[in-house]
Design an enzyme around this catalytic site. Sequence first.
Site, PDB file in Angstrom:
ATOM      1  N   TYR A  61     -65.310 -62.470  16.859  1.00 31.36           N
ATOM      2  CA  TYR A  61     -63.981 -61.950  16.548  1.00 31.36           C
ATOM      3  C   TYR A  61     -62.993 -63.103  16.720  1.00 31.36           C
ATOM      4  CZ  TYR A  61     -65.601 -57.120  16.506  1.00 31.36           C
ATOM      5  OH  TYR A  61     -66.225 -55.947  16.196  1.00 31.36           O
ATOM      6  N   CYS A  62     -62.460 -63.585  15.615  1.00 32.11           N
ATOM      7  CA  CYS A  62     -61.493 -64.675  15.622  1.00 32.11           C
ATOM      8  C   CYS A  62     -60.106 -64.030  15.581  1.00 32.11           C
ATOM      9  CB  CYS A  62     -61.729 -65.568  14.415  1.00 32.11           C
ATOM     10  SG  CYS A  62     -60.723 -67.043  14.420  1.00 32.11           S
ATOM     11  N   ILE A  63     -59.467 -63.964  16.729  1.00 30.41           N
ATOM     12  CA  ILE A  63     -58.213 -63.232  16.875  1.00 30.41           C
ATOM     13  C   ILE A  63     -57.044 -64.211  16.930  1.00 30.41           C
ATOM     14  CG2 ILE A  63     -56.930 -61.598  18.326  1.00 30.41           C
ATOM     15  CD1 ILE A  63     -59.472 -60.459  16.906  1.00 30.41           C
TER      16      ILE A  63
END
Length: 107
Positions: A61-63
């Site tokens: 998950y690249c937030i």
Amino acid sequence: MSKEFRKAGRKDFSKPISAQSVKEKPDFSHFMRRTEVIGSKSDAHLGHVFADGPLPTGLRYCINTAALRFIPKDQLSQKGYGNYLNLFEGCVNSDGKNYKDNLENLL
């Protein structure tokens, strides 16, 4: 989100801290095929999830940093996030010391 790991200098995680906090939807913008992560209540764009992450989920998950709110552990309860305090149990800092031990040394 939990289990932060580094890749390309961004905040990446292997899973949401709560499955109810986020929704996922296909994103075909910019001539790419990926999955957008949005806030369940706000419908705001949070980032993207990719299938090249670490085990056990295999997800990354690249937030976006602008979507994150960093709250000091000692303020979690007063800010309404006390139910997440248990996630800090047994945590170690980059120096290898237990979070609690470092906190006591600072006081």
